[in-house]
Design an enzyme around this catalytic site. Structure first.
Site, PDB file in Angstrom:
ATOM      1  N   HIS A  68      81.500  51.391  35.526  1.00  0.00           N
ATOM      2  CA  HIS A  68      81.865  50.644  36.737  1.00  0.00           C
ATOM      3  C   HIS A  68      83.319  50.925  37.134  1.00  0.00           C
ATOM      4  O   HIS A  68      83.620  51.229  38.296  1.00  0.00           O
ATOM      5  CB  HIS A  68      81.652  49.149  36.448  1.00  0.00           C
ATOM      6  CG  HIS A  68      82.016  48.235  37.577  1.00  0.00           C
ATOM      7  ND1 HIS A  68      81.083  47.525  38.296  1.00  0.00           N
ATOM      8  CD2 HIS A  68      83.228  47.886  38.102  1.00  0.00           C
ATOM      9  CE1 HIS A  68      81.698  46.788  39.210  1.00  0.00           C
ATOM     10  NE2 HIS A  68      83.002  46.988  39.109  1.00  0.00           N
ATOM     11  N   GLU A  69      84.212  50.845  36.144  1.00  0.00           N
ATOM     12  CA  GLU A  69      85.628  51.084  36.422  1.00  0.00           C
ATOM     13  C   GLU A  69      85.898  52.546  36.756  1.00  0.00           C
ATOM     14  O   GLU A  69      86.770  52.861  37.571  1.00  0.00           O
ATOM     15  CB  GLU A  69      86.492  50.645  35.241  1.00  0.00           C
ATOM     16  CG  GLU A  69      86.382  49.154  34.914  1.00  0.00           C
ATOM     17  CD  GLU A  69      86.724  48.276  36.105  1.00  0.00           C
ATOM     18  OE1 GLU A  69      87.592  48.664  36.914  1.00  0.00           O
ATOM     19  OE2 GLU A  69      86.102  47.206  36.245  1.00  0.00           O
ATOM     20  N   HIS A  72      85.405  53.082  40.422  1.00  0.00           N
ATOM     21  CA  HIS A  72      86.613  52.763  41.196  1.00  0.00           C
ATOM     22  C   HIS A  72      87.638  53.896  41.084  1.00  0.00           C
ATOM     23  O   HIS A  72      88.229  54.329  42.074  1.00  0.00           O
ATOM     24  CB  HIS A  72      87.262  51.484  40.660  1.00  0.00           C
ATOM     25  CG  HIS A  72      86.476  50.232  40.900  1.00  0.00           C
ATOM     26  ND1 HIS A  72      86.039  49.855  42.149  1.00  0.00           N
ATOM     27  CD2 HIS A  72      86.074  49.254  40.046  1.00  0.00           C
ATOM     28  CE1 HIS A  72      85.392  48.704  42.063  1.00  0.00           C
ATOM     29  NE2 HIS A  72      85.402  48.316  40.799  1.00  0.00           N
TER      30      HIS A  72
END
Length: 397
Positions: A68-69, A72
Site C-alpha cells: 500500500h505504501e 503511494h
C-alpha cells in the site's frame, strides 16, 4: 512512533523501517488466524500447520501494508517528489516524503494509489480463495486467503474515509484544493473532518466498552485517538509551514552564544561557563587558531556521565564543519536561504549560519517557534548585506 524503528532493507532504493509495534500486530492477527479462523475452516489441521499458516497470513498482511505504501511512493517518485523512507507500525504505515506535491492532480494521484493497491490485493486474495474452494483443497489456506482479501478491502474502505490523516482525507484535500485554488483552506477542512471521524471512533469505542466488548472498544478508541491527534498535528504543521513561506534564515536566526575552545574538556567547559549556559541549544567551537571548528549540540553534552567529563574534550562531541570519517557534519545554512528549505534539509537540528567563513548566527527550533509566534525580525540582517549568491539547498515546498 519512529523513535524505535529498525531499518530492514531497501525497495527500489527506498529505505524500509519497521517499528517494534509491528510485532504486536503480527501477534494479534496471527492469534486470530491460528485460534479461530483456520480451525473453523479446517478443524483437523495439525497445530504445527495452523501455526505456519497463521504466521504466513499475518506476515502477508504486513506485506500488504508495505505494498500500500509502495503504491503511494511509486506515484510520488514518478511525479518528482522524493520519498525518504517507508515506516510500518501498529496502526499501518507511512511513506515519508521530503516535500509535498506541488499541484492538486499529483496530490490526488499519490493519495489514491495506496487504496488502489489494497483493492487489487483484496481482489487477488478473494480470487485465490475462490480457486481453492472450487478445487476443494486446502480449506485452511483458502480461509487465510479469503481473510487476506477481505481485510485488504476493509483497509481500502477505511482509508477512503474523508479525513486526515487517511488517504480519503488527502483525496478530498486535493479535490478541494483543485476546486478552490487554496491549499490551506483545503487542509483546514480535512483536518476538521479527520478530528470529527476520530471523535466518532472514540465514541464508538466507549459504546463497545459499555456493551462488554473490552478489546474491541479499547482498539476502536485508540484508533480514534490516533486520528484526532494526527489530524490536528497535520493541520498545525501545514499552518506553520504556510506562516514560514518566504521567510529567510536571517529573519529568524539568533545571535550565537560565545564560542568555546574545542580543546576544553567537558568538565572545564561546564565549570567555566557563565550562568544560563543551558539556554543555548548549541555552542560554536573554535580551534587553537581561533577558527570555527564545529558546533556542539547541548544534547550531546548532557549525555556524558559525570565520571567521564574530565577525560572527554569538546571536539570529540562536536559536529565538524567538514565531514569526518563517519560522515558526521554540522548542518550549515546561508543567511539568505529560505527557512523551510533549511528545516527540510536538516530535520530541525541546530544549524550554523555562515556568511562565507564567518559565523553570523544559529538557527534552532526555539528560533522557529519564536518566528511562528510573530517575532520574525523582518528588518534584521547580518553585518554583510544579504542578497546575491544565496546558497540554495534542500527541497523546496
Amino acid at each position: 512512533m519512529l523513535g524505535s524503528d529498525v531499518r530492514v532493507g531497501r525497495i527500489a532504493g527506498i529505505p524500509v523501517h519497521l517499528n517494534w509495534t509491528v510485532l504486536v500486530l503480527v501477534w494479534l492477527l496471527g492469534s486470530a488466524l491460528i485460534n479461530r479462523i483456520i480451525p473453523h475452516a479446517e478443524p483437523g489441521l495439525s497445530p504445527g500447520f495452523r501455526l505456519v499458516l497463521g504466521l504466513i497470513g499475518a506476515a502477508a498482511f504486513v506485506g500488504s501494508i508495505l505494498a500500500h505504501e509502495l503504491g503511494h511512493a511509486a506515484v510520488a517518485r514518478h511525479g518528482g517528489v522524493k520519498v525518504e523512507r517507508i515506516s510500518l507500525w501498529l496502526f499501518g504505515g507511512m511513506a515519508q516524503m521530503s516535500s509535498e506535491a506541488d499541484r492538486p492532480p499529483l496530490a490526488l494521484r499519490i493519495a489514491a494509489a495506496g487504496p488502489a493497491v489494497s483493492l487489487a490485493l483484496g481482489g487477488i486474495g478473494l480470487g485465490v480463495a475462490a480457486a481453492l474452494h472450487a478445487a476443494d483443497t486446502a480449506p485452511g489456506a483458502a480461509a487465510v486467503a479469503s481473510w487476506l482479501g477481505t481485510i485488504n478491502l476493509l483497509l481500502a474502505a477505511f482509508n477512503l474515509l474523508p479525513g486526515l490523516p487517511l488517504d480519503g482525507g488527502r483525496i478530498l484535500q486535493a479535490a478541494l484544493w483543485w476546486r478552490w485554488g487554496d491549499r490551506s483552506r483545503a487542509v483546514r477542512v480535512t483536518s476538521f473532518t479527520g478530528r470529527l471521524l476520530g471523535a466518532a471512533a472514540i465514541a464508538l469505542g466507549f459504546y463497545q466498552l459499555a456493551g462488554g466488548n473490552t478489546f474491541g472498544g479499547v482498539w476502536t478508541a485508540v484508533i480514534g485517538w490516533f486520528l484526532v491527534s494526527s489530524a490536528r498535528a497535520e493541520g498545525e504543521s501545514h499552518a506553520a509551514r504556510a506562516a514560514l513561506t518566504g521567510v529567510r534564515v536571517h529573519q529568524v536566526m539568533s545571535t550565537p552564544p560565545p564560542s568555546a575552545p574545542s580543546y576544553l574538556t567537558v568538565e572545564e567547559f561546564l565549570r567555566d561557563r557563565p550562568a544560563g549556559w543551558q539556554g543555548a541549544a548549541a555552542w560554536p567551537l573554535r580551534n587553537w587558531g581561533g577558527e570555527l571548528e564545529g558546533i556542539l549540540p547541548l544534547e550531546r553534552l548532557r549525555r556524558i556521565p559525570a565520571a567521564q567529563r574530565a577525560h572527554i574534550h569538546l571536539r570529540q562531541l562536536a559536529l565538524p564543519l567538514v565531514p569526518d570519517a563517519d560522515g558526521h557534519v554540522a548542518p550549515v545554512a546561508h543567511p539568505d536561504e529560505l527557512v523551510l528549505d533549511v528545516l527540510d534539509r536538516t530535520g530541525g537540528h541546530a544549524t550554523v549560519v555562515l556568511w562565507g567563513r564567518e559565523l553570523v548566527g544559529l538557527l534552532t527550533t526555539a528560533d522557529v517557534h519564536r518566528a511562528l509566534s510573530g517575532a520574525i525580525r523582518t528588518a534584521a540582517t547580518p553585518a554583510t548585506p544579504v542578497g546575491a549568491g544565496a546558497q540554495a539547498g534542500g527541497p523546496t515546498t
